[in-house]
Design an enzyme around this catalytic site. Structure first.
Site, PDB file in Angstrom:
ATOM      1  CG  HIS A   1      59.321  75.333  73.141  1.00 28.13           C
ATOM      2  ND1 HIS A   1      60.684  75.451  73.038  1.00 28.13           N
ATOM      3  CD2 HIS A   1      59.047  74.016  73.036  1.00 28.13           C
ATOM      4  CE1 HIS A   1      61.217  74.251  72.871  1.00 28.13           C
ATOM      5  NE2 HIS A   1      60.255  73.356  72.868  1.00 28.13           N
TER       6      HIS A   1
ATOM      7  CB  CYS B   1      62.050  72.145  75.495  1.00 26.70           C
ATOM      8  SG  CYS B   1      61.570  70.640  74.619  1.00 26.70           S
TER       9      CYS B   1
ATOM     10  CD  GLU C   1      61.324  79.007  73.082  1.00 27.81           C
ATOM     11  OE1 GLU C   1      60.727  79.001  74.176  1.00 27.81           O
ATOM     12  OE2 GLU C   1      61.724  77.961  72.519  1.00 27.81           O
TER      13      GLU C   1
END
Lengths: 227, 80
Positions: free
Chosen positions: A201, A86, A203
């Site tokens: 994302h 990002c 994560e």
């Protein structure tokens, strides 16, 4: 293996990245403040998501000139794996480690939802746990995710297999990107395959209790390849 | 010296903000707005007193940080 997460003023996914890394790799990453000029000996550097410097001037522009970035660029050029998520992807294009630029979303909306994307290259150290053409669901949360590059650059990225991920529908068909990105590009690799920038994302989907595990494979793969 | 810098999107680069502004102008009743392109304007006060050196410095600032040459052009004016 050892990982480092670079923390800029305004980073807000640095701790999520650290949790995902620790789960996959068995030990926490070194957190490195952007004012540092040296990095420990690491196998993976993560530039996390967030809004470094409040997106002043251009998203990622000021972070890309932070003191630590000289060392990040040197390590990337020496072959160390660098993952920009990002805002981290924006910093990678602003620092010249990845080609192109990332503009305001075509629809002008901040887009915050889980989107499908297709794995276009599963031969990189970031993506080798995925199947080619696999559709994975990963959250995006950005205002500036509209990836742009000249037609020659886009053709070269496509021709050399450097597009890692492409937005698609649940059936895997491209054509409905959340941000207007050229050719529905969600993530790209550098020429040598050791730098990956992506808007979604991973994560945030690295723990089954937090919505999914489609992103965990990336960190698990890195843990294996870089061990 | 004072430097005045205009940073504009290169022709052909999509400008969704400019497009939204053009639509809003239409909503206000302003007819005949064919298009709007949004850019940035910066003013920098410089200690340098030699115009040629000031211009060279500001060009370097534009190329190093202020403009992203992948998508933007810049124009510099230098004055007393």
């Amino acid at each position: 293996m050892t990982a480092a997460v670079i923390v800029f003023p305004g980073s807000n996914c640095d701790r999520d990245a650290a949790v995902a890394i620790e789960q996959a790799m068995g030990k926490p990453p070194v957190m490195v403040w952007h004012r540092e000029t040296a990095l420990p000996d690491v196998d993976l550097i993560v530039l996390p998501g967030g809004f470094s410097f409040g997106d002043y001037l251009r998203a990622g522009a000021l972070a890309a000139r932070s003191p630590i970035m000289g060392e990040v660029v040197a390590r990337a050029n020496a072959g160390v794996a660098v993952l920009g998520i990002c805002n981290g992807f924006q910093i990678l294009t602003e620092s010249g480690l990845l080609p192109g630029a990332i503009l305001r979303n075509a629809g002008l909306n901040f887009v915050c939802r889980t989107v499908p994307m297709r794995v276009e290259n599963n031969r990189s150290k970031f993506t080798d746990q995925y199947e080619l053409d696999e559709v994975v669901h990963i959250p995006v949360a950005h205002h500036d995710g509209n990836y742009r590059a000249g037609p020659d650059t886009l053709d070269r990225l496509e021709g050399e297999g450097l597009v890692a991920f492409r937005y698609c529908d649940d059936a895997g068909e491209p054509g409905d990107s959340p941000n207007g990105a050229a050719r529905d590009i969600a993530g790209i690799l550098n020429d040598t395959g050791n730098v990956l920038g992506m808007m979604p994302h991973p994560e945030r989907v690295a723990d089954p209790q937090l919505g999914g595990t489609d992103g965990a494979k990336m960190f698990e793969g890195l843990a294996k390849v870089l061990a | 010296m004072k430097a005045r810098i205009h940073i504009t999107l290169k022709p052909g680069v999509l400008d969704p903000q400019g497009k939204a502004i053009a639509n809003a102008l239409g909503n206000l009743g302003f007819q005949g707005v064919d298009s709007v392109r949004q850019g940035k304007f910066l003013e920098i006060d410089l200690a340098e007193s030699d115009p040629a050196k000031a211009r060279a410095d500001v060009n370097a600032m534009c190329e190093g940080l202020l403009a992203n040459l992948v998508i933007e052009d810049y124009a510099v004016e230098v004055s007393e």
